[in-house]
Design a protein around this motif. Sequence first.
Motif, short mmCIF file in Angstrom:
data_model
loop_
_atom_site.label_atom_id
_atom_site.label_comp_id
_atom_site.label_asym_id
_atom_site.label_seq_id
_atom_site.Cartn_x
_atom_site.Cartn_y
_atom_site.Cartn_z
N VAL A 1 42.50 48.07 33.60
CA VAL A 1 43.10 46.76 33.87
C VAL A 1 42.09 45.70 33.49
CG1 VAL A 1 44.60 47.55 35.71
CG2 VAL A 1 42.28 46.82 36.26
N MET A 2 42.62 44.58 33.16
CA MET A 2 41.73 43.47 32.81
C MET A 2 41.02 42.99 34.05
SD MET A 2 41.97 42.88 29.56
CE MET A 2 41.43 41.19 29.37
N PRO A 3 39.75 42.80 34.01
CA PRO A 3 39.04 42.30 35.19
C PRO A 3 39.45 40.86 35.47
CG PRO A 3 37.59 42.33 33.29
CD PRO A 3 38.85 43.00 32.86
N CYS A 4 39.51 40.52 36.75
CA CYS A 4 39.86 39.15 37.13
C CYS A 4 39.19 38.83 38.45
CB CYS A 4 41.37 38.97 37.24
SG CYS A 4 42.12 39.93 38.58
N THR A 5 39.21 37.58 38.79
CA THR A 5 38.59 37.14 40.03
C THR A 5 39.68 36.88 41.05
OG1 THR A 5 36.85 36.08 38.75
CG2 THR A 5 37.07 35.41 41.05
N PRO A 6 39.59 37.49 42.22
CA PRO A 6 40.64 37.28 43.23
C PRO A 6 40.65 35.84 43.73
CG PRO A 6 39.27 39.16 43.79
CD PRO A 6 38.58 38.45 42.67
N ILE A 7 41.81 35.45 44.23
CA ILE A 7 41.93 34.15 44.89
C ILE A 7 41.05 34.19 46.14
CG2 ILE A 7 43.52 32.60 46.08
CD1 ILE A 7 45.75 33.71 44.28
N ALA A 8 40.31 33.13 46.36
CA ALA A 8 39.42 33.08 47.52
C ALA A 8 39.95 32.09 48.55
CB ALA A 8 38.02 32.66 47.07
N PHE A 9 39.79 32.46 49.81
CA PHE A 9 40.14 31.53 50.90
C PHE A 9 38.94 31.42 51.83
CE2 PHE A 9 41.71 30.47 55.15
CZ PHE A 9 42.49 29.34 54.88
N ALA A 10 38.39 30.23 51.93
CA ALA A 10 37.23 30.01 52.78
C ALA A 10 37.68 29.31 54.06
CB ALA A 10 36.20 29.15 52.05
N PRO A 11 37.70 30.03 55.18
CA PRO A 11 38.14 29.39 56.43
C PRO A 11 37.17 28.31 56.87
CG PRO A 11 37.28 31.59 56.86
CD PRO A 11 37.30 31.43 55.37
#
Lengths: 195, 273
Positions: free
Chosen positions: A34-44
């Motif tokens: 799979v193509m590498p990607c950066t996950p969506i980040a959530f900073a509380p």
Amino acid sequence: MNRRRLLTGVAPLGVLLLVLGLGCKGGKGNGDDVMPCTPIAFAPSIGSPGAGDVYLLSPISSCDSVDISVLVTNLSGIFTVGFEINYPSSVIEYQSFSPGPLLQQGSPPIPPQFFVTNPSPGDIVASATLFRPDSSVSAVGSASLITFHFVKVASGVGTVDFNTGGSINNQIIDENGSVVAASFGPGHGGVVQVP
Amino acid sequence: MTTHRRLFQSVVGSTGFLIGLILLIWPSGILEASTVVRLAWDANLESDLAGYRIHFGTASRSYTLPVIDVGPVNGYSVPNLAANTTYYFVVTAYDRAGNESLPSNEVAVQPTVTTLTPTISQAVELGTGSVYILQSGSQTIQVNGSNFQSGATVGLGADISVGPTSLMDSGHLTASITVSSSALLGPRTLSVTNPDSGMASRPNTLTVVKTADINRDCKIDLFDLNLLARAWNTLSSDPAYIASADLDGDGDVGGADLDILVSYLGQRLAVCP
């Protein structure tokens, strides 16, 4: 004559597909890469939630989606809950929700009901309640009330937080109709970053 | 909206050419008293044809109204005819020398103004999209259907006053309503009456329920949801029964009441109950 013409036309196409296929293969050459990607980040925003805090946290995310949960910390007398959340609709889109375990503690005979609307992009109005004769529940530590599922719209950054001026008050009410000392912020949301 | 009646007959004119007169009729407008009649005829093929004349009147064979010289065309719309009056038409042809044929067959027509009956398919309370209207409430309803006219009136029963309607298009109109605090609970028949007296009614279109503002604080919010949940599954004989939470007034607090409340949850009332 027609068949021969068709065959001569297919041969170059086959070669083209073969070339394209080789171009997509990775190092292992098994086609499962799979193509590498950066996950969506959530900073509380909240560091360490205290008793009565209601806040947002992301338990899981991927490159294309992010789940954001509403958690309640060390609070008793939870019977009816309501709140409104704003999110950056330019980067994420609301899809659905899943009830968390908080109101389902002890498998109440009358299942709690959740009412969630998305009246406009960027706005979620949610309420939930238990029903008599079931009693209020307590959050011991941090317990999830509900999880919202979002998908990526575009790259960008934005704030997800409780809306204090919405159509419904951010409140928790107990089984006697009294408001419970819950805090929805400010500063109980977070920042979502979509790569 | 448009009625067409077609009549075709042929006669041989005195000059020997064939004239077939066709009559196409339609009202020019629903509310207009005058109508237009469309006449058409077969072409005369003689080389010296100059044109045609329409002769007409309100009695058979008595064409007293002004002759219309339409020139060398094969059809014409005669305007400004009175509805519900019978007109009789013939057509003649004339040549360049001024010779006029005998008249064609006579056709008679009585244009009528058609009243289009409205229909009602659905009505909703506009703020919630639900079919519930609240006692003691001032709300706006939208009625969907067809053939609604500007100035139509809506009726929902004696204890619900309905303001002037606003026509969005012929299939949608809105109206503000005020439901009295003592309005009978239950489904209502909604009627729409057009200015031309066309009327439609539909039973069980909207349902009057108690105000969803159970605690009467002018907001329908979590406290109302909490009250209803605390009275859940109770009958009117139960101590925990809350009459104001029994929104449909059926003697128990249950799912129907929850549906009503949830449809209004988050609303602030224009008029406090």
